[in-house]
Design an enzyme around this catalytic site. Structure first.
Site, PDB file in Angstrom:
ATOM      1  N   ASP A  37       0.859  -1.183   0.000  1.00 53.10           N
ATOM      2  CA  ASP A  37       0.000   0.000   0.000  1.00 53.10           C
ATOM      3  C   ASP A  37       0.898   1.237   0.000  1.00 53.10           C
ATOM      4  O   ASP A  37       1.957   1.228   0.629  1.00 53.10           O
ATOM      5  CB  ASP A  37      -0.918   0.022   1.231  1.00 53.10           C
ATOM      6  CG  ASP A  37      -2.153   0.879   1.017  1.00 53.10           C
ATOM      7  OD1 ASP A  37      -3.245   0.327   0.824  1.00 53.10           O
ATOM      8  OD2 ASP A  37      -2.013   2.126   1.046  1.00 53.10           O
ATOM      9  N   ASP A  60       4.862   1.811  -5.634  1.00 61.62           N
ATOM     10  CA  ASP A  60       3.765   2.208  -6.514  1.00 61.62           C
ATOM     11  C   ASP A  60       3.601   1.149  -7.598  1.00 61.62           C
ATOM     12  O   ASP A  60       4.454   1.019  -8.488  1.00 61.62           O
ATOM     13  CB  ASP A  60       4.089   3.567  -7.140  1.00 61.62           C
ATOM     14  CG  ASP A  60       2.977   4.099  -8.019  1.00 61.62           C
ATOM     15  OD1 ASP A  60       2.001   3.376  -8.283  1.00 61.62           O
ATOM     16  OD2 ASP A  60       3.084   5.264  -8.457  1.00 61.62           O
ATOM     17  N   ILE A  61       2.501   0.407  -7.554  1.00 61.76           N
ATOM     18  CA  ILE A  61       2.296  -0.688  -8.503  1.00 61.76           C
ATOM     19  C   ILE A  61       1.980  -0.184  -9.906  1.00 61.76           C
ATOM     20  O   ILE A  61       1.985  -0.960 -10.862  1.00 61.76           O
ATOM     21  CB  ILE A  61       1.195  -1.649  -8.007  1.00 61.76           C
ATOM     22  CG1 ILE A  61      -0.102  -0.902  -7.646  1.00 61.76           C
ATOM     23  CG2 ILE A  61       1.703  -2.417  -6.794  1.00 61.76           C
ATOM     24  CD1 ILE A  61      -1.057  -0.709  -8.761  1.00 61.76           C
ATOM     25  N   ASN A  87      -5.429  -5.707  -6.331  1.00 62.57           N
ATOM     26  CA  ASN A  87      -6.595  -5.069  -5.722  1.00 62.57           C
ATOM     27  C   ASN A  87      -6.533  -3.546  -5.737  1.00 62.57           C
ATOM     28  O   ASN A  87      -7.565  -2.879  -5.763  1.00 62.57           O
ATOM     29  CB  ASN A  87      -6.735  -5.565  -4.275  1.00 62.57           C
ATOM     30  CG  ASN A  87      -7.724  -4.749  -3.469  1.00 62.57           C
ATOM     31  OD1 ASN A  87      -8.935  -4.918  -3.576  1.00 62.57           O
ATOM     32  ND2 ASN A  87      -7.217  -3.835  -2.647  1.00 62.57           N
ATOM     33  N   TYR A 158     -12.756   4.729 -15.338  1.00 66.94           N
ATOM     34  CA  TYR A 158     -12.738   3.554 -14.456  1.00 66.94           C
ATOM     35  C   TYR A 158     -13.326   2.329 -15.158  1.00 66.94           C
ATOM     36  O   TYR A 158     -12.781   1.231 -15.096  1.00 66.94           O
ATOM     37  CB  TYR A 158     -13.519   3.901 -13.192  1.00 66.94           C
ATOM     38  CG  TYR A 158     -13.642   2.814 -12.164  1.00 66.94           C
ATOM     39  CD1 TYR A 158     -12.581   2.511 -11.312  1.00 66.94           C
ATOM     40  CD2 TYR A 158     -14.833   2.111 -12.004  1.00 66.94           C
ATOM     41  CE1 TYR A 158     -12.700   1.531 -10.339  1.00 66.94           C
ATOM     42  CE2 TYR A 158     -14.974   1.127 -11.041  1.00 66.94           C
ATOM     43  CZ  TYR A 158     -13.899   0.838 -10.212  1.00 66.94           C
ATOM     44  OH  TYR A 158     -14.026  -0.135  -9.252  1.00 66.94           O
ATOM     45  N   LYS A 162     -11.344  -1.135 -15.945  1.00 64.71           N
ATOM     46  CA  LYS A 162     -11.826  -2.398 -15.385  1.00 64.71           C
ATOM     47  C   LYS A 162     -12.229  -3.390 -16.478  1.00 64.71           C
ATOM     48  O   LYS A 162     -12.082  -4.608 -16.312  1.00 64.71           O
ATOM     49  CB  LYS A 162     -13.000  -2.134 -14.440  1.00 64.71           C
ATOM     50  CG  LYS A 162     -12.605  -1.443 -13.137  1.00 64.71           C
ATOM     51  CD  LYS A 162     -11.584  -2.250 -12.348  1.00 64.71           C
ATOM     52  CE  LYS A 162     -11.421  -1.752 -10.923  1.00 64.71           C
ATOM     53  NZ  LYS A 162     -10.393  -2.520 -10.179  1.00 64.71           N
ATOM     54  N   THR A 192     -16.353   0.663   0.897  1.00 64.04           N
ATOM     55  CA  THR A 192     -14.972   1.119   0.968  1.00 64.04           C
ATOM     56  C   THR A 192     -14.945   2.626   0.729  1.00 64.04           C
ATOM     57  O   THR A 192     -15.965   3.232   0.378  1.00 64.04           O
ATOM     58  CB  THR A 192     -14.083   0.450  -0.098  1.00 64.04           C
ATOM     59  OG1 THR A 192     -14.448   0.941  -1.395  1.00 64.04           O
ATOM     60  CG2 THR A 192     -14.243  -1.064  -0.081  1.00 64.04           C
TER      61      THR A 192
END
Length: 289
Positions: A37, A60-61, A87, A158, A162, A192
């Site tokens: 994270d 940082d992914i 995720n 988004y 996705k 969330t």
């Protein structure tokens, strides 16, 4: 023996929300967990709850090098990698005509590139192990969304990211099967920070009874998909919320017509209307009905 005893798991975006629930659920199932994270505090808190079987990673992914370091953290700390749970994500909700270039780019970078970069580096690790004669029981669980499956008003960036993750899951499953790796995806719905606006009317947990919006409801399926037991399930998309699990189907061929020769534009009106007349796609979230 627990379902994921001693399996090494990467969970991205594991400091809060669904990712936090995943990390804790894998730990409860006996796994060793890389808690990734960007926020050091939340990641450290999750790792402290797990104990010595967890390590914090704040790379940082959404960068190539950052994703590589996440995989390296698993291998250097725990000696290998068994499960990748992609995720991490962000939202920058805007209508198409209001979305800025930076808002589009950042959402695609974190979601789509972030998923790909980790899948690429994890896949390369598993390929190397396989070619060296090692046994691979690799599992990838990607995170798509109902927005990616059906579209969502105000979330073109988004939704596109996705949807790309859903297609990438199919390709990953086909390409990595030869190395002993499965690739599946979930489309979760839970309470969330990212879903505060979407689920405003259901944000509060019930005073008693089953909390259908709890992030912890999503994790049992992810843990099972990450287990050695799940080796016969790959290339699948699961909608999951509350106690519901649904296998979602992607684009499939529907009604068709073949003239056997080239069409002319002026004859296609009646043909196209007949094709779509009895074909009813799932409505886009938030669209006027």
């Amino acid at each position: 023996m627990s379902l994921c005893e001693d399996r090494v798991v990467i969970v991205t975006g594991a400091g809060r929300g669904i990712g936090r629930a995943h990390a804790l659920a894998f730990a409860a199932a006996g796994a060793r967990v890389v808690v990734n994270d960007l926020s050091v505090g939340p990641a450290a808190e999750v790792a402290s709850l797990i104990g010595p079987r967890a390590v914090v990673n704040t790379d940082d992914i959404g960068t190539w090098a950052g994703a590589a370091r996440v995989v390296d953290a698993a291998v250097s700390t725990f000696g290998g990698l068994d499960v990748l749970v992609n995720n991490a994500g962000i939202v920058r909700d805007r209508m198409i005509v209001s979305c800025g270039e930076d808002e589009f780019d950042e959402v695609v970078r974190v979601h789509l590139k972030g998923h790909f970069a980790l899948l690429r580096h994890a896949g390369a690790h598993w390929r190397a192990v396989h070619k060296a004669g090692g046994r691979v029981s690799g599992r990838v669980i990607n995170t798509s969304s109902g927005a990616g499956l059906f579209g969502s008003v105000g979330q073109a960036n988004y939704s596109a990211a996705k949807a790309g993750i859903a297609a990438m899951t199919l390709v990953g499953a086909a390409e990595l099967a030869r190395y002993g790796v499965t690739v599946n995806a979930i489309a979760p719905a839970a309470r969330t920070r990212m879903t505060e606006a979407t689920f405003a009317s259901t944000m509060a947990a019930p005073e008693d009874g089953f909390d259908a919006m709890a992030p912890e409801n999503i994790s049992p399926l992810v843990v099972w998909l990450g287990s050695a037991e799940a080796g016969d399930v790959t290339g699948r998309m699961f909608e999951v919320d509350g106690g519901r699990i649904c296998v979602a189907h992607g684009w499939q061929r529907g009604p068709e017509v073949d003239k056997g020769s080239r069409w002319s534009p002026d004859e296609l009106g009646e043909v196209v209307r007949k094709l779509v007349a009895d074909d009813h796609p799932v409505p886009v979230y938030g669209a006027a009905q």
